[in-house]
Design an enzyme around this catalytic site. Structure first.
Site, mmCIF file in Angstrom:
data_model
loop_
_atom_site.group_PDB
_atom_site.id
_atom_site.type_symbol
_atom_site.label_atom_id
_atom_site.label_comp_id
_atom_site.label_asym_id
_atom_site.label_seq_id
_atom_site.Cartn_x
_atom_site.Cartn_y
_atom_site.Cartn_z
ATOM 1 N N TYR A 51 -1.757 5.526 -4.357
ATOM 2 C CA TYR A 51 -2.944 6.532 -4.302
ATOM 3 C C TYR A 51 -2.397 7.756 -4.813
ATOM 4 O O TYR A 51 -1.010 8.141 -5.100
ATOM 5 C CB TYR A 51 -3.215 6.685 -2.818
ATOM 6 N N LYS A 102 -7.988 -0.485 -9.472
ATOM 7 C CA LYS A 102 -8.657 -1.280 -8.392
ATOM 8 C C LYS A 102 -9.859 -0.475 -7.843
ATOM 9 O O LYS A 102 -9.475 0.757 -7.617
ATOM 10 C CB LYS A 102 -7.568 -1.273 -7.225
ATOM 11 N N ARG A 152 -9.161 -8.218 4.837
ATOM 12 C CA ARG A 152 -9.068 -8.354 6.192
ATOM 13 C C ARG A 152 -8.647 -9.682 6.945
ATOM 14 O O ARG A 152 -8.173 -9.490 7.713
ATOM 15 C CB ARG A 152 -10.581 -8.163 6.644
ATOM 16 N N SER A 206 0.838 -1.250 -0.021
ATOM 17 C CA SER A 206 0.037 0.137 -0.079
ATOM 18 C C SER A 206 0.913 1.345 0.028
ATOM 19 O O SER A 206 1.877 1.294 0.381
ATOM 20 C CB SER A 206 -0.921 -0.035 1.301
ATOM 21 N N ASP A 233 -12.334 -8.533 -5.124
ATOM 22 C CA ASP A 233 -12.095 -8.637 -3.698
ATOM 23 C C ASP A 233 -13.296 -7.928 -3.144
ATOM 24 O O ASP A 233 -14.227 -7.416 -3.594
ATOM 25 C CB ASP A 233 -10.943 -7.687 -3.316
ATOM 26 N N THR A 290 -5.315 2.661 -7.079
ATOM 27 C CA THR A 290 -6.877 2.708 -6.549
ATOM 28 C C THR A 290 -7.805 3.974 -7.012
ATOM 29 O O THR A 290 -7.202 5.115 -6.822
ATOM 30 C CB THR A 290 -6.730 2.664 -4.834
ATOM 31 N N HIS A 306 -13.787 -1.843 -2.077
ATOM 32 C CA HIS A 306 -12.909 -1.239 -0.972
ATOM 33 C C HIS A 306 -13.466 -2.091 0.399
ATOM 34 O O HIS A 306 -13.132 -1.217 1.467
ATOM 35 C CB HIS A 306 -12.626 0.180 -0.888
HETATM 36 C C1 LIG Z 1 -7.452 -1.723 7.250
HETATM 37 C C2 LIG Z 1 -7.831 -1.702 5.815
HETATM 38 C C3 LIG Z 1 -6.842 -0.776 4.987
HETATM 39 C C4 LIG Z 1 -6.885 -0.692 3.774
HETATM 40 N N1 LIG Z 1 -5.901 0.084 3.244
HETATM 41 C C5 LIG Z 1 -6.023 0.218 1.809
HETATM 42 C C6 LIG Z 1 -5.054 0.719 0.982
HETATM 43 O O1 LIG Z 1 -4.097 1.633 1.837
HETATM 44 N N2 LIG Z 1 -5.223 0.957 -0.240
HETATM 45 C C7 LIG Z 1 -6.275 0.235 -1.003
HETATM 46 O O2 LIG Z 1 -6.230 0.321 -2.202
HETATM 47 N N3 LIG Z 1 -7.205 -0.459 -0.266
HETATM 48 C C8 LIG Z 1 -7.101 -0.630 0.982
HETATM 49 N N4 LIG Z 1 -8.157 -1.323 1.937
HETATM 50 C C9 LIG Z 1 -9.018 -2.073 0.943
HETATM 51 C C10 LIG Z 1 -8.450 -3.378 0.607
HETATM 52 O O3 LIG Z 1 -7.400 -3.444 -0.317
HETATM 53 C C11 LIG Z 1 -9.357 -4.461 0.033
HETATM 54 O O4 LIG Z 1 -9.924 -3.682 -1.092
HETATM 55 C C12 LIG Z 1 -10.628 -4.596 1.125
HETATM 56 O O5 LIG Z 1 -10.009 -4.914 2.283
HETATM 57 C C13 LIG Z 1 -11.428 -5.925 0.493
HETATM 58 O O6 LIG Z 1 -12.259 -6.117 1.427
HETATM 59 P P1 LIG Z 1 -12.305 -7.410 2.471
HETATM 60 O O7 LIG Z 1 -11.382 -7.073 3.480
HETATM 61 O O8 LIG Z 1 -13.605 -7.441 3.337
HETATM 62 O O9 LIG Z 1 -12.114 -8.599 1.719
HETATM 63 C C14 LIG Z 1 -8.011 -1.228 2.930
HETATM 64 C C15 LIG Z 1 -8.873 -2.264 3.771
HETATM 65 C C16 LIG Z 1 -8.650 -2.563 5.165
HETATM 66 C C17 LIG Z 1 -9.514 -3.388 5.924
#
Ligand SMILES: Cc1cc2nc3c(=O)[nH]c(=O)nc-3n(C[C@H](O)[C@H](O)[C@H](O)COP(=O)(O)O)c2cc1C
Length: 367
Positions: free
Chosen positions: A133, A237, A316, A111, A292, A159, A261
């Site tokens: 980002y 994404k 997660r 990330s 996802d 993203t 997300h």
């Molecule tokens: C704590 C946390 C931080 C995240 N940080 C980012 C990030 O920095 N960049 C990004 O593109 N997505 C981020 N996401 C989204 C994840 O990449 C992903 O799309 C999402 O967790 C998928 O859903 P799920 O956790 O229910 O499977 C984050 C998600 C969580 C839970």
């Protein structure tokens, strides 16, 4: 109990252990969605409603879940999703998670909001991609791309669903701030670096930091600029619309991630598994598609494949593993997904991922 121990039978077991291990505000930061969390819940409903239609008498005695994505050999059709601030979950954060990914041969997406230096993550030997980002400062955005190239990341993942951060009410109510030991390591000591650590009465410090740093006006022109800046494969994404998917293919994008997300951005957005079939068919034969948001085990991976994805990103559950047992905990999550997927493939008469399209209700005639 901090480690998931020997009694892990599903990712839900690891989730329970993580919840016990984490401070309530960190748990909420990980588990929470935006608004009323309708999309968060909708992701599960959408996946649960994908009924699989197994094939019988296939003679399939062993399943091989390996596949190729952007030229990379993947042992399972899954990679680790980009997720911010993993040192919130474990002192070794991203480095521990990437070590587990390396051991399993799974691609790890770094990330922009990593709490560990990029080069320490790539030094684990994991196959990595870099999630970008869009920063207000274009020169810093370009510098991040160059740094990812230098460090050996195999693809860029832009993203596109965070023009601003969704309203994460749990974080706002908790007045969530980062502890001093955790920061956005790749953004350095920019003018806004203290924001994420400073409580005030306007709610989540992490959300304030994001709005200070991210550029909300990201557009297709920027995608074209980025396409011209780097020769790395480019993934987008956060695409949910078939029209955006077609436009991505025209813009020279190499891969799409159908994602909301994890229900953390637009509350009310379509469940990602509900969006997948139309996006996959809009770019069929042109672009591979990952899914996802809500993936919680091997059967969900098979569901995504059945609907036309080439794989998934694990979100997660990876953080649950990290919180419970660091590198070993993440490894337990990846192994669990692999075991469940192989088992589901056998039960469905599906020897390889290429045999999965057509196994979902409504798509049976396609193969
Ligand atoms: C704590 C946390 C931080 C995240 N940080 C980012 C990030 O920095 N960049 C990004 O593109 N997505 C981020 N996401 C989204 C994840 O990449 C992903 O799309 C999402 O967790 C998928 O859903 P799920 O956790 O229910 O499977 C984050 C998600 C969580 C839970």
């Amino acid at each position: 109990m901090t480690g998931p121990g020997a009694a892990v039978r599903s990712l839900a077991d690891i989730e329970r252990a993580a919840r016990e291990a984490l401070a309530p505000d960190v748990w909420d930061f990980v588990a929470g969605g935006s608004g009323d969390e309708l999309t968060l819940a909708g992701n599960r409903t959408a996946l649960d409603q994908v009924a699989l239609v197994p094939r019988a008498l296939t003679g399939c005695a062993a399943a091989d879940p390996g596949c190729t994505v952007l030229g990379e050999p993947w042992p399972i059709p899954a990679a680790v999703a980009p997720m911010a601030y993993q040192r919130l979950l474990h002192p070794e954060g991203e480095v521990a998670a990437a070590r587990a990914a390396a051991a399993a041969g799974v691609t790890y997406v770094i990330s922009t909001m990593s709490s560990s230096p990029l080069e320490e993550i790539t030094a684990t030997g994991a196959r990595t991609w870099f999630q970008l980002y869009w920063l207000k400062d274009r020169a810093r955005t370009a510098e991040l791309v160059r740094r990812a190239e230098r460090a050996g990341c195999g693809a860029l993942m832009l993203t596109v669903d965070v023009p601003v951060m969704g309203r994460r009410l749990r974080d706002a109510r908790n007045g969530f701030t980062l502890p001093g030991s955790v920061s956005a390591a790749l953004l350095g000591d920019g003018p806004h670096s203290a924001t994420a650590h400073t409580a005030d009465d306007t709610g989540s410090a992490v959300a304030r930091h994001t709005s200070a740093v991210f550029d909300p006006a990201l557009s297709w022109q920027d995608v074209e600029w980025l396409r011209g800046l780097t020769s790395l494969p480019l993934a987008l994404k956060g695409v949910l619309s078939p029209a955006d998917a077609r436009r991505s293919a025209d813009a020279g994008v190499d891969l799409l991630v159908v994602s909301n997300h994890g229900g953390r951005q637009l509350d009310g957005a379509i469940g990602s598994a509900d969006a997948l079939p139309a996006v996959a068919s809009a770019v069929a034969g042109r672009l591979p598609v990952l899914l996802d948001s809500g993936v919680r085990g091997g059967t969900d991976v098979l569901r995504a494949l059945a609907l036309g994805a080439c794989g998934v990103l694990l979100g997660r559950p990876v953080l649950w593993g990290l919180a419970t047992d660091g590198e070993a905990g993440v490894r337990a999550v990846l192994d669990q997904v692999r075991d469940e997927l192989e088992h589901a493939m056998l039960l469905a008469g599906c020897p390889t991922p290429a045999h999965a399209p057509g196994l979902a209700r409504g798509t049976e005639g396609t193969r």
